[in-house]
Design a protein around this motif. Structure first.
Motif, short mmCIF file in Angstrom:
data_model
loop_
_atom_site.label_atom_id
_atom_site.label_comp_id
_atom_site.label_asym_id
_atom_site.label_seq_id
_atom_site.Cartn_x
_atom_site.Cartn_y
_atom_site.Cartn_z
N VAL A 175 79.04 -1.19 34.73
CA VAL A 175 79.20 -0.29 33.58
C VAL A 175 78.01 0.68 33.54
O VAL A 175 76.86 0.27 33.68
N VAL A 176 78.34 1.95 33.37
CA VAL A 176 77.33 3.01 33.36
C VAL A 176 77.35 3.65 31.97
O VAL A 176 78.42 3.85 31.38
N ASP A 177 76.17 3.97 31.48
CA ASP A 177 76.08 4.60 30.16
C ASP A 177 76.46 6.08 30.26
O ASP A 177 75.65 6.91 30.65
N THR A 178 77.72 6.39 29.96
CA THR A 178 78.23 7.77 30.03
C THR A 178 79.12 8.02 28.81
O THR A 178 79.47 7.08 28.09
N PRO A 179 79.54 9.28 28.61
CA PRO A 179 80.47 9.54 27.50
C PRO A 179 81.72 8.64 27.57
O PRO A 179 82.23 8.20 26.53
N MET A 180 82.19 8.32 28.81
CA MET A 180 83.38 7.48 28.94
C MET A 180 83.17 6.12 28.29
O MET A 180 83.99 5.65 27.49
N LEU A 201 71.06 -7.82 35.45
CA LEU A 201 69.92 -6.97 35.07
C LEU A 201 69.92 -6.64 33.58
O LEU A 201 69.04 -5.94 33.08
N SER A 202 70.94 -7.16 32.86
CA SER A 202 70.98 -7.13 31.39
C SER A 202 70.97 -5.74 30.76
O SER A 202 70.41 -5.53 29.69
N ARG A 203 71.56 -4.79 31.44
CA ARG A 203 71.71 -3.45 30.87
C ARG A 203 72.80 -2.72 31.63
O ARG A 203 73.29 -3.21 32.65
N PHE A 204 73.20 -1.56 31.09
CA PHE A 204 74.12 -0.70 31.81
C PHE A 204 73.32 0.19 32.77
O PHE A 204 72.11 0.40 32.58
N ALA A 205 74.01 0.72 33.79
CA ALA A 205 73.35 1.64 34.73
C ALA A 205 73.15 3.00 34.07
O ALA A 205 73.89 3.39 33.15
N LEU A 206 72.18 3.72 34.57
CA LEU A 206 72.04 5.13 34.22
C LEU A 206 72.88 5.94 35.21
O LEU A 206 72.96 5.56 36.39
N PRO A 207 73.49 7.04 34.78
CA PRO A 207 74.27 7.86 35.73
C PRO A 207 73.44 8.25 36.96
O PRO A 207 73.97 8.31 38.08
#
Ligand SMILES: NC(=O)c1ccc[n+]([C@@H]2O[C@H](COP(=O)([O-])OP(=O)(O)OC[C@H]3O[C@@H](n4cnc5c(N)ncnc54)[C@H](O)[C@@H]3O)[C@@H](O)[C@H]2O)c1
Length: 239
Positions: A175-180, A201-207
């Motif tokens: 999961v990536v932190d994006t508008p979607m 890694l306990s976070r979303f990816a950055l684009p």
């Protein structure tokens, strides 16, 4: 500057991962072109064209315009996509067709015109598939099927066009932190936390972290890499 003067097309280059990819490829010296249904949405690109990837004629026209302007196509990042979080029994045939139409048929249209343009000199295709093409993510049957299809398409192209110097690979993001995804998780903060923690890694990816993987696969650093999936998921599928 691994992509100096290479002509790189990014579909869906106006938002999220596509936008970060346009910026990264440009930073590596590429001449970048965004094809997006949302025209003029990629100011970072050297050229931004309105194009709905579900319409083969529009994709053909866009590739013609790129070749008329820059002479060739070296890289295509097949990124345009839509999400659908609806369980199987509630998925309508129209929703199914829409997701397959954008994510898989759109990828087919883009790949077909890209490969045709790359035949003389070779090139690199990078598909933005998903970890959902490798493992099932809950309540996304159409999305999972579309992304598994993209992985199959990429492998088939890798095998069939290797002799032409064309490489084809997928990036499979978690999961990536994006508008979607912001839209998907809006109002579901507890669920968002759970999904974040499902990534070791306990976070979303950055684009930008997905764009970095795509830049590698597009570049000569990946000269012997074809027909594979680079999983960029913070460990999600390893669990
Ligand atoms: N965000 C994630 O968590 C995630 C994870 C894995 C894979 N992906 C994939 O990465 C890609 C980009 O996702 P994102 O999160 O940046 O999405 P996003 O919604 O932020 O951006 C998608 C872009 O695609 C464009 N687009 C949509 N339909 C189009 C069409 N028919 N023709 C041309 N352009 C169209 C949109 O206008 C938008 O600019 C998608 O293929 C998505 O499935 C995303």
């Amino acid at each position: 500057m691994r992509l100096r003067d290479r002509v790189c097309i990014v579909t869906g280059g106006g938002s999220g991962i596509g936008l970060a990819t346009v910026r990264r490829l440009a930073a590596e010296g590429a001449i970048t072109v965004s094809l997006d249904i949302d025209a003029g949405s990629a100011p970072a690109a050297a050229l931004s064209l309105a194009c709905d990837v579900t319409d083969d004629a529009q994709v053909a026209h866009a590739f013609d315009e790129v070749v008329a302007r820059f002479g060739r196509v070296d890289v295509a990042v097949v990124n345009a996509g839509i999400a659908l979080e609806v369980p199987l029994l509630d998925t309508t045939p129209e929703q199914w067709s829409r997701v397959i139409g954008v994510n898989l048929t759109g990828a087919f249209h883009t790949a077909r015109h890209a490969v045709r343009r790359m035949l003389p000199d070779g090139g690199a295709l990078v598909f933005h598939a998903s970890m959902s093409g490798l493992v099932a993510t809950a309540d996304e049957p159409a999305y999972c099927a579309s992304k598994a299809g993209v992985i199959g398409l990429s492998r088939a192209i890798a095998v069939d066009y290797a002799s032409h110097g064309i490489r084809s690979n997928c990036v499979c993001p978690g999961v990536v932190d994006t508008p979607m995804t912001r839209q998907q998780f809006a109002g579901h903060e507890r669920f968002r936390d759970l999904v974040e923690r499902a990534h070791p890694l306990s976070r979303f990816a950055l684009p930008e972290e997905i764009a970095a993987a795509s830049a590698f696969l597009a570049s000569d650093d990946a000269a012997f890499v074809t027909g594979t999936e680079l999983v960029v998921d913070g460990g999600y599928t390893a669990r």
